[in-house]
Motif scaffolding. Structure first.
Motif, PDB file in Angstrom:
ATOM      1  N   ARG A  37      70.709  97.078  62.119  1.00  0.00           N
ATOM      2  CA  ARG A  37      71.632  97.835  61.256  1.00  0.00           C
ATOM      3  C   ARG A  37      72.707  96.962  60.627  1.00  0.00           C
ATOM      4  O   ARG A  37      73.054  97.115  59.453  1.00  0.00           O
ATOM      5  CB  ARG A  37      72.291  98.947  62.073  1.00  0.00           C
ATOM      6  CG  ARG A  37      71.355 100.103  62.399  1.00  0.00           C
ATOM      7  CD  ARG A  37      72.134 101.222  63.058  1.00  0.00           C
ATOM      8  NE  ARG A  37      71.271 102.374  63.323  1.00  0.00           N
ATOM      9  CZ  ARG A  37      71.701 103.525  63.834  1.00  0.00           C
ATOM     10  NH1 ARG A  37      72.996 103.652  64.160  1.00  0.00           N
ATOM     11  NH2 ARG A  37      70.855 104.505  64.038  1.00  0.00           N
ATOM     12  N   THR A  38      73.214  96.025  61.402  1.00  0.00           N
ATOM     13  CA  THR A  38      74.278  95.148  60.870  1.00  0.00           C
ATOM     14  C   THR A  38      73.746  94.272  59.740  1.00  0.00           C
ATOM     15  O   THR A  38      74.375  94.150  58.689  1.00  0.00           O
ATOM     16  CB  THR A  38      74.847  94.251  61.991  1.00  0.00           C
ATOM     17  OG1 THR A  38      75.353  95.072  63.036  1.00  0.00           O
ATOM     18  CG2 THR A  38      75.955  93.356  61.455  1.00  0.00           C
ATOM     19  N   LEU A  39      72.580  93.682  59.971  1.00  0.00           N
ATOM     20  CA  LEU A  39      71.988  92.836  58.934  1.00  0.00           C
ATOM     21  C   LEU A  39      71.614  93.650  57.699  1.00  0.00           C
ATOM     22  O   LEU A  39      71.759  93.170  56.563  1.00  0.00           O
ATOM     23  CB  LEU A  39      70.753  92.115  59.485  1.00  0.00           C
ATOM     24  CG  LEU A  39      71.030  91.038  60.546  1.00  0.00           C
ATOM     25  CD1 LEU A  39      69.712  90.460  61.059  1.00  0.00           C
ATOM     26  CD2 LEU A  39      71.915  89.938  59.978  1.00  0.00           C
ATOM     27  N   GLU A  40      71.140  94.875  57.920  1.00  0.00           N
ATOM     28  CA  GLU A  40      70.804  95.748  56.782  1.00  0.00           C
ATOM     29  C   GLU A  40      72.045  96.056  55.957  1.00  0.00           C
ATOM     30  O   GLU A  40      72.017  96.060  54.729  1.00  0.00           O
ATOM     31  CB  GLU A  40      70.172  97.051  57.284  1.00  0.00           C
ATOM     32  CG  GLU A  40      68.710  96.924  57.636  1.00  0.00           C
ATOM     33  CD  GLU A  40      67.837  96.723  56.421  1.00  0.00           C
ATOM     34  OE1 GLU A  40      67.906  97.540  55.487  1.00  0.00           O
ATOM     35  OE2 GLU A  40      67.101  95.716  56.386  1.00  0.00           O
TER      36      GLU A  40
END
Length: 317
Positions: A37-40
Motif C-alpha cells: 500500500r505504501t509503495l502504491e
C-alpha cells in the motif's frame, strides 16, 4: 513555451523519472511481486519522481558551480623548445549564467598559476542574455591573465547574440569590448609565435551557414607558415577534424558541446552524430583533438553531463 527553460527541464525530468518508475512497477507486477500500500501510494502520488528530480537537480547545481582543471600532456616530434609550451584553454563561459566578476577573477588567478605561454578562448564567452557591462567585465578579467604570448579568441555561435532580438550589445560593441581588453580576435586568421608555434582561429560555422559568409579552407590558413611549426587550430564547434588533420594541424581545440550539460543530451549526441566529438581527447591521424565541457553552461546553472572545467595543456617535445 520555452523548451530550453528551467521549468521545461524540471517537467522533462519528472516525466522521464515517472516513466521509469512505471516501468519498474510493471516489471514487479509481471514478476509476481505482492502489492504494497505504501509503495502504491508513492507511485500514484508521483512523490518518487519529484524527490529524485529534486536530488538530481541539486547535484546538477553543485556540479555546475564546481570548476576543475583538466590536465593534458601532448608529445610532438616537431622541433620545439625543450621546455615545450603551456596553454590554458577555456570555452563556454556564457558569462552571467553561473558566476559574477569576482568568481571569474578567482578562476583567472588560478589559471595564471599554471604560468601559461598562451591563453585560448574557445567561444561562447558571452551569450544573448549577457549585458554589455557584463561582457566588458568578462573580457577584462580574461584579458588580464598573464601569459607569454597573449590571449586569443574565436567566436562561438552564441557570442554575437544571434538567438535574441533583445541582445544588449551589437557585434561592433562586442568587438570593441574584446579588443579594449587586449584579447586578439581570430576569425579565419593565423599568427606565428616564437617562430615555432602557430595559433589559427576559425570563423564559427554557424555564421558561415546562416549568413553565407565565406569560411576559408583549413589548409589555406597555414599555407604560408613554416611546415616545421607546431600548428594549433581553435574552432568553437568540433567538426571537420579529418580536414584539419590532413591540412597539417597538430592540435585542435573546441568546446560547444558542454559534454551534453544535462543527461541524456551527451549520450544522444554520441550515438547519433558521428561527425562530432562530445568530450575529451581523441586522435585524428597525427592531430590531437581536445573538446572541453566548458567552464560553465548555457540556459540554466545546472549540469549532470561531466563537469565544469578549464583545460591546462602541456605540449612537450
Amino acid at each position: 513555451m520555452n523548451l530550453f527553460g528551467l521549468w521545461a527541464l524540471i517537467v522533462f525530468y519528472i516525466a522521464g523519472i515517472s516513466l521509469l518508475v512505471d516501468l519498474i512497477r510493471l516489471f514487479a507486477r509481471w514478476a509476481g511481486c505482492k502489492r504494497n500500500r505504501t509503495l502504491e501510494w508513492l507511485w500514484r502520488s508521483d512523490v518518487i519522481a519529484i524527490v529524485v528530480t529534486v536530488a538530481v537537480l541539486g547535484y546538477a547545481y553543485v556540479n555546475m558551480h564546481h570548476v576543475i582543471v583538466t590536465n593534458n600532456t601532448i608529445r610532438t616530434e616537431k622541433p620545439i623548445r625543450e621546455d615545450g609550451y603551456r596553454i590554458i584553454f577555456l570555452s563556454d563561459l556564457h558569462f552571467g549564467t553561473t558566476m559574477d566578476r569576482a568568481k571569474l577573477q578567482q578562476y583567472c588567478r588560478r589559471m595564471e598559476e599554471e604560468q601559461p605561454d598562451l591563453v585560448v578562448l574557445g567561444g561562447d564567452i558571452v551569450d544573448e542574455k549577457t549585458s554589455l557591462q557584463e561582457a566588458g567585465e568578462a573580457f577584462q578579467e580574461l584579458g588580464q591573465i598573464t601569459s607569454t604570448y597573449g590571449t586569443y579568441y574565436v567566436y562561438g555561435n552564441h557570442d554575437k547574440g544571434r538567438y535574441s532580438k533583445t541582445c544588449d550589445f551589437t557585434e561592433e560593441q562586442l568587438e570593441t569590448v574584446i579588443r579594449e581588453a587586449g584579447v586578439e580576435i581570430l576569425e579565419d586568421r593565423s599568427i606565428l609565435l616564437n617562430e615555432e608555434l602557430t595559433i589559427t582561429g576559425r570563423r564559427d560555422r554557424s555564421y558561415a551557414f546562416s549568413e553565407g559568409v565565406y569560411r576559408k579552407e583549413a589548409a589555406e590558413l597555414i599555407r604560408e607558415l613554416p611546415q616545421t611549426a607546431y600548428h594549433i587550430v581553435a574552432d568553437h564547434q568540433p567538426r571537420d577534424m579529418e580536414e584539419n588533420a590532413a591540412a597539417g594541424y597538430d592540435l585542435m581545440l573546441s568546446g560547444h558541446t558542454h559534454a551534453g550539460q544535462m543527461w541524456p543530451v551527451g549520450l544522444l549526441t554520441t550515438l547519433f552524430d558521428k561527425k562530432t566529438v562530445n568530450y575529451g581527447q581523441k586522435s585524428f591521424g597525427k592531430m590531437q583533438l581536445i573538446v572541453s565541457s566548458g567552464i560553465a553552461g548555457w540556459g540554466y546553472p545546472l549540469r549532470t553531463g561531466k563537469h565544469s572545467e578549464y583545460v591546462a595543456i602541456h605540449i612537450t617535445p
